[in-house]
Design an enzyme around this catalytic site. Sequence first.
Site, PDB file in Angstrom:
ATOM      1  N   ASP A 295       0.847  -1.194   0.000  1.00 20.41           N
ATOM      2  CA  ASP A 295       0.000   0.000   0.000  1.00 20.41           C
ATOM      3  C   ASP A 295       0.883   1.245   0.000  1.00 20.41           C
ATOM      4  O   ASP A 295       1.622   1.484   0.962  1.00 20.41           O
ATOM      5  CB  ASP A 295      -0.899  -0.013   1.246  1.00 20.41           C
ATOM      6  CG  ASP A 295      -2.067   0.946   1.143  1.00 20.41           C
ATOM      7  OD1 ASP A 295      -2.202   1.610   0.105  1.00 20.41           O
ATOM      8  OD2 ASP A 295      -2.850   1.031   2.107  1.00 20.41           O
ATOM      9  N   ASP A 296       0.856   2.015  -1.092  1.00 17.94           N
ATOM     10  CA  ASP A 296       1.605   3.286  -1.190  1.00 17.94           C
ATOM     11  C   ASP A 296       3.114   3.103  -1.315  1.00 17.94           C
ATOM     12  O   ASP A 296       3.863   4.047  -1.067  1.00 17.94           O
ATOM     13  CB  ASP A 296       1.327   4.186   0.024  1.00 17.94           C
ATOM     14  CG  ASP A 296      -0.057   4.789   0.045  1.00 17.94           C
ATOM     15  OD1 ASP A 296      -0.931   4.286  -0.681  1.00 17.94           O
ATOM     16  OD2 ASP A 296      -0.287   5.754   0.796  1.00 17.94           O
TER      17      ASP A 296
ATOM     18  N   CYS B   1      -5.855   4.217  -3.921  1.00 20.15           N
ATOM     19  CA  CYS B   1      -6.136   2.852  -3.470  1.00 20.15           C
ATOM     20  C   CYS B   1      -7.401   2.240  -4.067  1.00 20.15           C
ATOM     21  O   CYS B   1      -7.336   1.197  -4.736  1.00 20.15           O
ATOM     22  CB  CYS B   1      -6.259   2.824  -1.945  1.00 20.15           C
ATOM     23  SG  CYS B   1      -4.884   3.580  -1.073  1.00 20.15           S
TER      24      CYS B   1
ATOM     25  N   LYS C 208      -5.887  -5.570   3.643  1.00 15.41           N
ATOM     26  CA  LYS C 208      -6.720  -4.429   3.264  1.00 15.41           C
ATOM     27  C   LYS C 208      -7.686  -4.791   2.136  1.00 15.41           C
ATOM     28  O   LYS C 208      -7.315  -5.449   1.172  1.00 15.41           O
ATOM     29  CB  LYS C 208      -5.806  -3.282   2.826  1.00 15.41           C
ATOM     30  CG  LYS C 208      -6.514  -2.099   2.182  1.00 15.41           C
ATOM     31  CD  LYS C 208      -5.536  -0.982   1.892  1.00 15.41           C
ATOM     32  CE  LYS C 208      -6.195   0.134   1.102  1.00 15.41           C
ATOM     33  NZ  LYS C 208      -5.326   1.317   0.975  1.00 15.41           N
TER      34      LYS C 208
ATOM     35  N   HIS D 131     -10.839  -2.211   1.188  1.00  9.04           N
ATOM     36  CA  HIS D 131     -11.095  -0.845   0.691  1.00  9.04           C
ATOM     37  C   HIS D 131     -11.937  -0.828  -0.582  1.00  9.04           C
ATOM     38  O   HIS D 131     -11.756   0.018  -1.466  1.00  9.04           O
ATOM     39  CB  HIS D 131      -9.780  -0.092   0.464  1.00  9.04           C
ATOM     40  CG  HIS D 131      -9.926   1.392   0.670  1.00  9.04           C
ATOM     41  ND1 HIS D 131      -8.917   2.292   0.407  1.00  9.04           N
ATOM     42  CD2 HIS D 131     -10.973   2.137   1.117  1.00  9.04           C
ATOM     43  CE1 HIS D 131      -9.311   3.508   0.680  1.00  9.04           C
ATOM     44  NE2 HIS D 131     -10.570   3.450   1.114  1.00  9.04           N
TER      45      HIS D 131
ATOM     46  N   HIS E  83       1.245   2.435   4.337  1.00 10.60           N
ATOM     47  CA  HIS E  83       0.355   3.600   4.439  1.00 10.60           C
ATOM     48  C   HIS E  83       0.523   4.244   5.808  1.00 10.60           C
ATOM     49  O   HIS E  83       0.804   3.558   6.793  1.00 10.60           O
ATOM     50  CB  HIS E  83      -1.091   3.126   4.247  1.00 10.60           C
ATOM     51  CG  HIS E  83      -2.065   4.213   3.901  1.00 10.60           C
ATOM     52  ND1 HIS E  83      -2.435   5.200   4.783  1.00 10.60           N
ATOM     53  CD2 HIS E  83      -2.764   4.457   2.755  1.00 10.60           C
ATOM     54  CE1 HIS E  83      -3.311   5.999   4.212  1.00 10.60           C
ATOM     55  NE2 HIS E  83      -3.523   5.569   2.975  1.00 10.60           N
TER      56      HIS E  83
ATOM     57  N   ASP F 217       0.068  -0.865  -5.019  1.00 12.78           N
ATOM     58  CA  ASP F 217      -1.174  -0.422  -5.669  1.00 12.78           C
ATOM     59  C   ASP F 217      -1.010   0.882  -6.444  1.00 12.78           C
ATOM     60  O   ASP F 217      -1.792   1.177  -7.348  1.00 12.78           O
ATOM     61  CB  ASP F 217      -2.329  -0.320  -4.662  1.00 12.78           C
ATOM     62  CG  ASP F 217      -2.038   0.611  -3.494  1.00 12.78           C
ATOM     63  OD1 ASP F 217      -0.909   1.138  -3.387  1.00 12.78           O
ATOM     64  OD2 ASP F 217      -2.948   0.798  -2.656  1.00 12.78           O
ATOM     65  N   HIS F 218       0.013   1.660  -6.131  1.00 13.40           N
ATOM     66  CA  HIS F 218       0.327   2.897  -6.867  1.00 13.40           C
ATOM     67  C   HIS F 218       1.618   3.462  -6.302  1.00 13.40           C
ATOM     68  O   HIS F 218       2.261   2.832  -5.454  1.00 13.40           O
ATOM     69  CB  HIS F 218      -0.811   3.928  -6.771  1.00 13.40           C
ATOM     70  CG  HIS F 218      -1.291   4.177  -5.380  1.00 13.40           C
ATOM     71  ND1 HIS F 218      -0.532   4.830  -4.437  1.00 13.40           N
ATOM     72  CD2 HIS F 218      -2.442   3.833  -4.750  1.00 13.40           C
ATOM     73  CE1 HIS F 218      -1.211   4.895  -3.294  1.00 13.40           C
ATOM     74  NE2 HIS F 218      -2.366   4.286  -3.462  1.00 13.40           N
TER      75      HIS F 218
ATOM     76  N   LYS G 224       1.693   9.509  -5.653  1.00 10.13           N
ATOM     77  CA  LYS G 224       0.319   9.127  -5.341  1.00 10.13           C
ATOM     78  C   LYS G 224      -0.650  10.259  -5.658  1.00 10.13           C
ATOM     79  O   LYS G 224      -0.394  11.423  -5.345  1.00 10.13           O
ATOM     80  CB  LYS G 224       0.228   8.755  -3.858  1.00 10.13           C
ATOM     81  CG  LYS G 224      -1.176   8.423  -3.372  1.00 10.13           C
ATOM     82  CD  LYS G 224      -1.171   8.054  -1.898  1.00 10.13           C
ATOM     83  CE  LYS G 224      -2.590   7.759  -1.396  1.00 10.13           C
ATOM     84  NZ  LYS G 224      -2.603   7.345   0.023  1.00 10.13           N
TER      85      LYS G 224
END
Length: 587
Positions: free
Chosen positions: A41-42, A81, A140, A142, A296, A348-349, A373
Amino acid sequence: VILLCFRKYLLMALTSCLFWNTIGLSAAMDSKPNILLFLADDLGIGDVGCYGNNTIRTPNIDRLAREGVKLTQHIATAPLCTPSRAAFLTGRYPIRSGMASSNRYRALQWNAGSGGLPANETTFARLLQQQGYTTGLIGKWHQGVNCDSFNDHCHHPLNHGFDYFYGMPFTLLNNCQENKPPELDVALQAKLWLYSQIISLAVFTLTAGKLTGLISICWKIIACFTLVGGLFFISWYSSYGFVQYWNCILMRNHDVAEQPMRLERTASLMLKEAVSFIKRNRHGPFLLFVSFLHVHTPLFTTAKFIGKSHHGLYGDNVEEMDWMVGKILDSLDKEGLKNHTFTYFASDHGGHLEAQDGSAQLGGWNGIYKGGKGMGGWEGGIRVPGVFRWPGVLPAGTVIDEPTSLMDIYPTVVHLAGGILPQDRVIDGRNLLPLLQGRAQKSEHEFLFHYCGSYLHAVRWHQKDSGAIWKAHYVTPVFHPPGAGACYGKGICPCFGEGVTHHDPPLLFDLSRDPSEAKPLSADTEPLFDTIIKQVGRAVEEHHRTLTPVPEQLSLYNIIWKPWLQPCCGTFPFCWCDKEGDSTQSL
C-alpha cells in the site's frame, strides 16, 4: 572408439535431461499452481532494493526478483487505493465499474458508506473459486462493505469470490493511531469546527444580550438557535469525532473481530493468518491475496523494527513489510510448495510525496520518476514494482522492460487456473504468461489510458515496430509550490478544476529515451509529433466508444457516512470488541 562411445552416452544423457525437464515443465504447467499475490500500500518503486534502492533493506522482495522475473514498466491503473484495487481485482479500468470518481473524493471514505465494488463485477477470486481454488484475502480491502443495511455485506470480500477474509474492510489512516493528526477530510473538519464555533458564539451573544437587556429577543428564538447548533454539531461530530471506532476495525469473514483495532499487534495477526491459510490449504490449489496495510500512514511499526533503517519511520515500515514477505515465503518452503506456487509482488500505486511530519518524509520514493500518489498521468504515481516467481516455469533473473498493467494479473491467474474470461464485458488486462516465459518479446498492450478519477489525464502508446513508448499528457496537476514536484499545500494533487493545467496540444514524451518525463517534445524537436498526437487521439476516441454509463460508486451520496450501514460488534453506537485477545504469538 572410446571417444565415439563417450559422445554417444553424452548425447543420450543430454537428451534424457531435456526430456525430463520438458516433462517437469509440462507437469508444472498442466497442474493448477497455488497463487500467492502480495500487494503493498503506497510503496514507491524506488523503495525496493531490486529497483535500485541501496539503503532500505528488502532482501526477501529482492530474492523474488533474483529467482524470477522483474518488470520495469509495471503500471497501476489509478494513482489511489480504491480505484487501483478495483482494476486489479476485475482486470478492467475502474471507470467501467463505476469505481472512478468525478468529485474530489477519489477513494472510499467510510466503512459505513454505500459505495463499493458492484456485485455484478466478476473478480479473479470468483473465477478461481469456480475452478476449485480455495480463495483467501488477508489484509486491506477498501472496496466497500454494505449497500442498504449494516449486515447485507453486498461489497464484502466474501461476496466477491473469497472463501476467507481476515483484515481491514477499510484502510489505515492517521486516525487509527492515538496522538496522530487526523487524516480524513481535514479541510472539511476545520470548516465544520469553525461553523460550530460561530453558532456557539452567536448563541452565547444572544443569551448574554437577553440577560443584560441589551438585545430584545425572546427565549424561544435563542432555544431554536441552540437546538439547531446542537443538531449541527452532533450531525458531523458523530462521524468525524469517532473515526477510530467507525473505520479502524478488523473483520474475520462477516464478523467484526476488533473495534477499534490495536495496531501494536496487527502485523502479527496478519502474518499469523497468512501462514495459517497456507498450512490449512497446503494440499491446494489455493489463491492467497496478501494485501498489506504497510506502508500507508500512520506507519505503525513494531518495536523490533523501530530505528533499524536509514530512512526513519517509513524505512522501518518497509523493512517490516519485507520481513513479513520473507516469513510467508518461508511457510511455502516449509510446506514444500515453493515450486508449485505462482508468486507476485507489487504496489497499488506510487509513493505519497506529500506525506510529511515536519521535515520527516512519511511517504515513499518514486526513483527517477516524476510525481507520486494521486497523480494520474505522471509516472511516479503509477509506475510500481512488479515481480513474479515460479521456479521451473519462469526463467530466473529475467528483466522485462515492456509496458504491463496491474490489470494483467486478472487474465494471467485465470489462465493458470484453467478458467475462462467473462465474455459479456470488456477485459482490459492481458495474459502475461507468454511474456514472462520468454515465448513473447512484446507486450500485448498497444495503448494504456491513465485516469485521475474519471478524468483522462494521459495516454501511453507502445509503438511496437519502432520500440518507442510515447506518452501524451492532456492534463497535469499544478505543483505547489511551483516546481516542487508535488502538491504540498493540498495533501494530494487534484484531478480537475483550478488545480490542473490542460494542454492543447498535449505534452509529449518518449519514455524509451526520457523515462523521467523531463523534456517535452514538440513539432520542432520531433518530426513525428503531429502523427503521434493524431494516432493517440484516435485511440482515445476508440476507447471512449467502449465505455458504457454505470452508477458512480464514489458519488457524494455513496461516500458519506450512514450510521445505519456501520459495521458494529455491539449495539450501535456502542461498538467495541476485542475478540482476538492476546492470541498472537511471535512468528
